[in-house]
Design a protein around this motif. Structure first.
Motif, short mmCIF file in Angstrom:
data_model
loop_
_atom_site.label_atom_id
_atom_site.label_comp_id
_atom_site.label_asym_id
_atom_site.label_seq_id
_atom_site.Cartn_x
_atom_site.Cartn_y
_atom_site.Cartn_z
N LEU A 81 61.57 -14.98 16.10
CA LEU A 81 62.47 -15.48 15.06
C LEU A 81 62.10 -16.91 14.67
CD1 LEU A 81 65.16 -15.26 13.40
CD2 LEU A 81 66.31 -16.20 15.42
N GLY A 82 61.88 -17.75 15.68
CA GLY A 82 61.53 -19.14 15.40
C GLY A 82 60.17 -19.28 14.76
N PHE A 83 59.18 -18.54 15.26
CA PHE A 83 57.83 -18.63 14.72
C PHE A 83 57.76 -18.11 13.29
CE2 PHE A 83 53.55 -16.74 14.15
CZ PHE A 83 52.80 -17.90 14.25
N ASN A 84 58.42 -16.99 13.04
CA ASN A 84 58.39 -16.39 11.71
C ASN A 84 59.13 -17.28 10.71
OD1 ASN A 84 57.88 -14.20 9.82
ND2 ASN A 84 60.04 -13.70 9.98
N TYR A 85 60.19 -17.94 11.15
CA TYR A 85 60.96 -18.81 10.26
C TYR A 85 60.22 -20.11 9.98
CZ TYR A 85 65.04 -21.13 8.24
OH TYR A 85 65.90 -21.78 7.39
N THR A 86 59.53 -20.62 11.00
CA THR A 86 58.91 -21.94 10.89
C THR A 86 57.56 -21.91 10.20
OG1 THR A 86 60.05 -22.63 12.92
CG2 THR A 86 58.19 -23.98 12.20
N CYS A 87 56.73 -20.95 10.55
CA CYS A 87 55.32 -20.97 10.12
C CYS A 87 55.07 -20.15 8.86
CB CYS A 87 54.42 -20.46 11.24
SG CYS A 87 54.41 -21.52 12.69
N GLY A 88 54.07 -20.56 8.13
CA GLY A 88 53.64 -19.85 6.93
C GLY A 88 52.30 -20.41 6.47
N ILE A 89 51.63 -19.66 5.63
CA ILE A 89 50.28 -20.04 5.21
C ILE A 89 50.28 -20.98 4.02
CG2 ILE A 89 49.85 -18.22 3.51
CD1 ILE A 89 47.51 -19.40 6.36
N ALA A 90 51.42 -21.25 3.42
CA ALA A 90 51.47 -22.12 2.23
C ALA A 90 51.10 -23.56 2.55
CB ALA A 90 52.86 -22.06 1.59
N PHE A 91 51.09 -23.94 3.82
CA PHE A 91 50.83 -25.33 4.17
C PHE A 91 49.43 -25.79 3.74
CE2 PHE A 91 48.56 -23.43 7.65
CZ PHE A 91 47.63 -24.39 8.07
N THR A 92 48.51 -24.88 3.55
CA THR A 92 47.14 -25.26 3.17
C THR A 92 47.08 -25.94 1.80
OG1 THR A 92 46.73 -23.07 2.24
CG2 THR A 92 46.12 -23.41 4.55
N SER A 93 48.14 -25.80 1.00
CA SER A 93 48.14 -26.40 -0.33
C SER A 93 48.18 -27.92 -0.29
CB SER A 93 49.33 -25.88 -1.14
OG SER A 93 49.22 -24.48 -1.37
N VAL A 94 48.51 -28.50 0.87
CA VAL A 94 48.52 -29.96 0.97
C VAL A 94 47.12 -30.51 1.20
CG1 VAL A 94 50.87 -29.95 1.90
CG2 VAL A 94 48.92 -30.08 3.47
N TYR A 95 46.15 -29.65 1.47
CA TYR A 95 44.81 -30.13 1.81
C TYR A 95 44.12 -30.84 0.65
CZ TYR A 95 44.87 -27.68 6.28
OH TYR A 95 45.18 -27.28 7.55
N ALA A 96 44.48 -30.48 -0.58
CA ALA A 96 43.89 -31.18 -1.73
C ALA A 96 44.26 -32.65 -1.70
CB ALA A 96 44.37 -30.54 -3.03
N THR A 97 45.42 -32.96 -1.10
CA THR A 97 45.83 -34.35 -0.95
C THR A 97 45.34 -34.94 0.37
OG1 THR A 97 47.82 -33.99 -2.29
CG2 THR A 97 47.81 -35.93 -0.85
N MET A 98 45.44 -34.18 1.45
CA MET A 98 45.07 -34.69 2.76
C MET A 98 43.56 -34.89 2.90
SD MET A 98 47.97 -35.09 4.14
CE MET A 98 48.63 -35.31 2.49
N MET A 99 42.78 -34.02 2.26
CA MET A 99 41.32 -34.12 2.35
C MET A 99 40.77 -34.80 1.08
SD MET A 99 41.24 -32.54 5.25
CE MET A 99 41.85 -31.15 6.21
N PHE A 100 40.22 -33.99 0.20
CA PHE A 100 39.69 -34.48 -1.08
C PHE A 100 39.90 -33.40 -2.12
CE2 PHE A 100 36.19 -34.78 -4.18
CZ PHE A 100 36.46 -36.04 -4.70
N SER A 101 40.47 -33.78 -3.27
CA SER A 101 40.81 -32.82 -4.30
C SER A 101 39.65 -32.55 -5.24
CB SER A 101 42.02 -33.31 -5.11
OG SER A 101 42.27 -32.48 -6.21
N GLU A 102 39.29 -31.29 -5.36
CA GLU A 102 38.25 -30.88 -6.30
C GLU A 102 38.70 -31.08 -7.74
OE1 GLU A 102 37.08 -26.54 -7.40
OE2 GLU A 102 35.83 -27.07 -5.67
N VAL A 103 40.02 -31.07 -7.96
CA VAL A 103 40.58 -31.17 -9.30
C VAL A 103 40.77 -32.63 -9.72
CG1 VAL A 103 42.51 -30.53 -10.79
CG2 VAL A 103 41.74 -28.95 -9.01
N ASP A 104 41.49 -33.41 -8.87
CA ASP A 104 41.82 -34.79 -9.23
C ASP A 104 40.80 -35.82 -8.77
OD1 ASP A 104 44.14 -33.83 -10.37
OD2 ASP A 104 45.32 -34.11 -8.55
N LYS A 105 39.81 -35.36 -7.98
CA LYS A 105 38.75 -36.25 -7.47
C LYS A 105 39.31 -37.43 -6.67
CE LYS A 105 35.98 -33.58 -9.72
NZ LYS A 105 35.25 -32.52 -8.99
N THR A 106 40.33 -37.16 -5.90
CA THR A 106 40.93 -38.18 -5.04
C THR A 106 41.49 -37.50 -3.81
OG1 THR A 106 42.49 -40.01 -4.96
CG2 THR A 106 43.20 -38.02 -6.12
#
Length: 580
Positions: free
Chosen positions: A22-47
């Motif tokens: 219940l806790g794992f299913n409620y807490t976790c999800g694959i959508a978190f990867t969308s922050v990588y464009a900001t955390m790493m380097f954005s191919e779109v915004d070049k920052t």
């Protein structure tokens, strides 16, 4: 007959594996990867923040902090009455009505931000800057975000209205299927990540590990923490349900440890795979980017099939989230109406037991704030021709910042009860809570320090890169205005609306106020203590029979007698005696 009813009730309680799921299913999800464009380097915004390999251990820190906060919720649930809005109950009981109202209202204000993030991840991230055949950024230009956010809001509102169209049965069936959709698509993505990692060898990994793409400073660490802490939120939902759990004195604590451990493992593994699959530059939706890159090696069929499957699953899951928000959001506002913090009409329930008016009010509020968080920035972007005013990471970071305030108050409650000896705590718990409280305060302060620096940089850029500078100024202003605005509203509303009603109620109907205040008391944890005594006696009885070779003896009889007395004192935690 009585024992049979207890056995039936016990069968409905969560076991340790069920609670962990219940806790794992409620807490976790694959959508978190969308922050990588900001955390790493954005191919779109070049920052970007160029955190690279640092994201691996940052997720470890996130999990430790979230787990420590969850542990505080677990301990506090043992000395407070059960009910909706755990943080509200804890803070109101120990710090007073005003602080309880402020914390509960802040928690409610995270909902429009969460909904905004769901709208963005449901539609925009698939069709703007995804780097796939779905991407319309070149075709729609600077107005792409506005167009797709308008579609996202329309879809979200339509889905939310299923609650008001009497489609609750359909919702229940859909909720049951959502876990299969969620983890089926997650499994498909992980397989694609592993395959691409193997094909790349160490090439992508080496790029991300280079000094160009892996840097660390207080600013980018704080941005990463607040943005990604969002993906650990929700643990308080299941950390406070002791009465619905088998052996709660043992299983809730273990479930927190297991859930946070699994969440950390999940996020770290996916992060490692992403760093080995994508070399340096991430799109707004790396989940779709993976299939594009894999298609270049394996065949275009896997590219198109993977993107379409992930799109369908994403929209399906976010629609599911929209229906859940519509169903349960009214329950957040209902307690306000019961206490007189809102008009009494918002506590009225329909035939399905849903606070319809409260849910409808929440839908309107959500729509208004979605317009503020999305339409205004999108219009500014379209007019200036700059980058997106708000990234997905900025939206999740705002929600995290508010929850950091709430969790800090909850930890302060735990520390207060520990220092005053009203709650059983160990020295390591006090040390852990103190360290986490200091850390959360640092993150809160660092957030505003970084905003101040960002303002200064943007002002200096007005003459050289006006579109980027305007986007930054608007983004920072909205983030600050939202937090300051909701706090000011909460203070003004409390003293201009509630306080007068409260004073009048003390004069005209003090018995009602006493009844409303009655649940907000610290209770002793005797039920949990005798539960532990029973568990220890059970272990002793086993040892005793081994030593005396199953022969009766006085110690055995004394232990059985004490165990029976402890069993009768367990209250809500009582479980049926197993027959042998």
């Amino acid at each position: 007959m009585k024992e049979q009813k207890k056995a039936i009730a016990q069968s409905k309680k969560f076991s340790l594996p069920e609670l962990v799921w219940l806790g794992f299913n409620y807490t976790c999800g694959i959508a978190f990867t969308s922050v990588y464009a900001t955390m790493m380097f954005s191919e779109v915004d070049k920052t970007g923040q160029f955190l690279g390999m640092h994201m691996i251990w940052i997720f470890l820190v996130e999990g430790l902090v979230a787990g420590t906060c969850a542990w505080a919720f677990n301990k506090l649930s043992q000395v407070h009455p059960a009910g909706n809005g755990a943080s509200y109950i804890y803070v109101r009981t120990n710090f007073g009505k005003f602080w309880g109202w402020l914390i509960s209202f802040l928690q409610y204000t995270t909902l429009p931000i969460i909904v905004t993030s769901q709208i963005v991840s449901m539609i925009r991230l698939n069709f703007v800057g995804s780097g796939t055949f779905l991407d319309t950024k070149d075709m729609l230009g600077n107005w792409a975000n506005l167009i797709w956010d308008a579609i996202g809001i329309a879809v979200y509102m339509l889905v939310s209205c299923t609650l008001f169209l009497g489609m609750r049965l359909l919702l229940k069936r859909y909720l049951n299927a959502s876990s299969y959709i969620k983890w089926g698509s997650t499994g498909l993505l992980i397989i694609a990540l592993i395959a691409l990692f193997i094909i790349n060898g160490t090439s992508a990994w080496d790029v991300n590990a280079s000094s160009k793409y892996t840097t660390l400073n207080p600013t980018n660490f704080s941005i990463a923490f607040t943005s990604c802490f969002f993906f650990f939120l929700g643990f308080e939902t299941y950390a406070t349900i002791g009465k619905n759990v088998r052996n709660p004195e043992r299983n809730i604590g273990r479930s927190i440890i297991w859930t946070m451990a699994l969440a950390i493992i999940f996020y770290v593994i996916v992060t490692i795979l992403m760093l080995g699959a994508i070399a340096g530059a991430f799109t707004n939706n790396p989940n779709l980017q993976i299939f594009r890159l894999l298609g270049n090696h394996v065949g275009q069929w896997i590219y198109y099939a993977g993107v379409i499957i992930m799109l369908i699953c994403t929209i399906s899951l976010k629609a599911n989230a929209g229906m859940q928000n519509a169903l349960y959001s009214g329950a957040i506002l209902e307690p306000f109406a019961v206490e007189g913090l809102m008009p009494s009409k918002y506590q009225e329930l329909n035939k399905d037991g849903i606070p319809f008016k409260a849910s409808f009010l929440n839908l309107i509020i959500t729509f208004i704030f979605a317009m503020i968080w999305l339409f205004i920035p999108d219009i500014i972007q379209g007019a200036t021709g700059g980058n997106a005013v708000f990234s997905y990471a900025a939206i999740t970071g705002e929600a995290s910042l508010i929850m950091i305030i709430i969790y800090s108050f909850v930890i302060m409650v735990a520390l207060k009860l520990g220092f005053t000896k009203k709650m059983r705590v160990k020295i390591w718990e006090m040390i852990a809570w103190s360290l986490v409280l200091v850390f959360l305060i640092w993150q809160f302060v660092q957030f505003f320090v970084d905003l101040g620096r960002s303002y200064h940089t943007a002002i200096n850029q007005l003459n050289t890169d006006s579109s980027k500078a305007i986007a930054t100024i608007v983004s920072n202003t909205l983030e600050i205005a939202y937090i300051v605005g909701v706090i000011m509203f909460a203070v003004i509303w409390y003293y201009t609306y509630y306080w007068k009603k409260y004073q009048a109620r003390l004069k005209t109907n003090p018995q009602l106020q006493e009844a409303l205040d009655a649940p907000f008391t610290v209770t002793d944890d005797w039920n949990y203590v005798v539960k532990e005594i029973q568990t220890e006696l059970d272990r002793y009885l086993v040892r005793n029979q081994k030593i005396y070779q199953s022969q009766d003896n006085s110690n055995y009889q004394d232990a059985k007698h004490i165990r029976q007395e402890a069993y009768q004192s367990e209250g809500d935690l009582q479980e049926p005696v197993e027959t042998k």
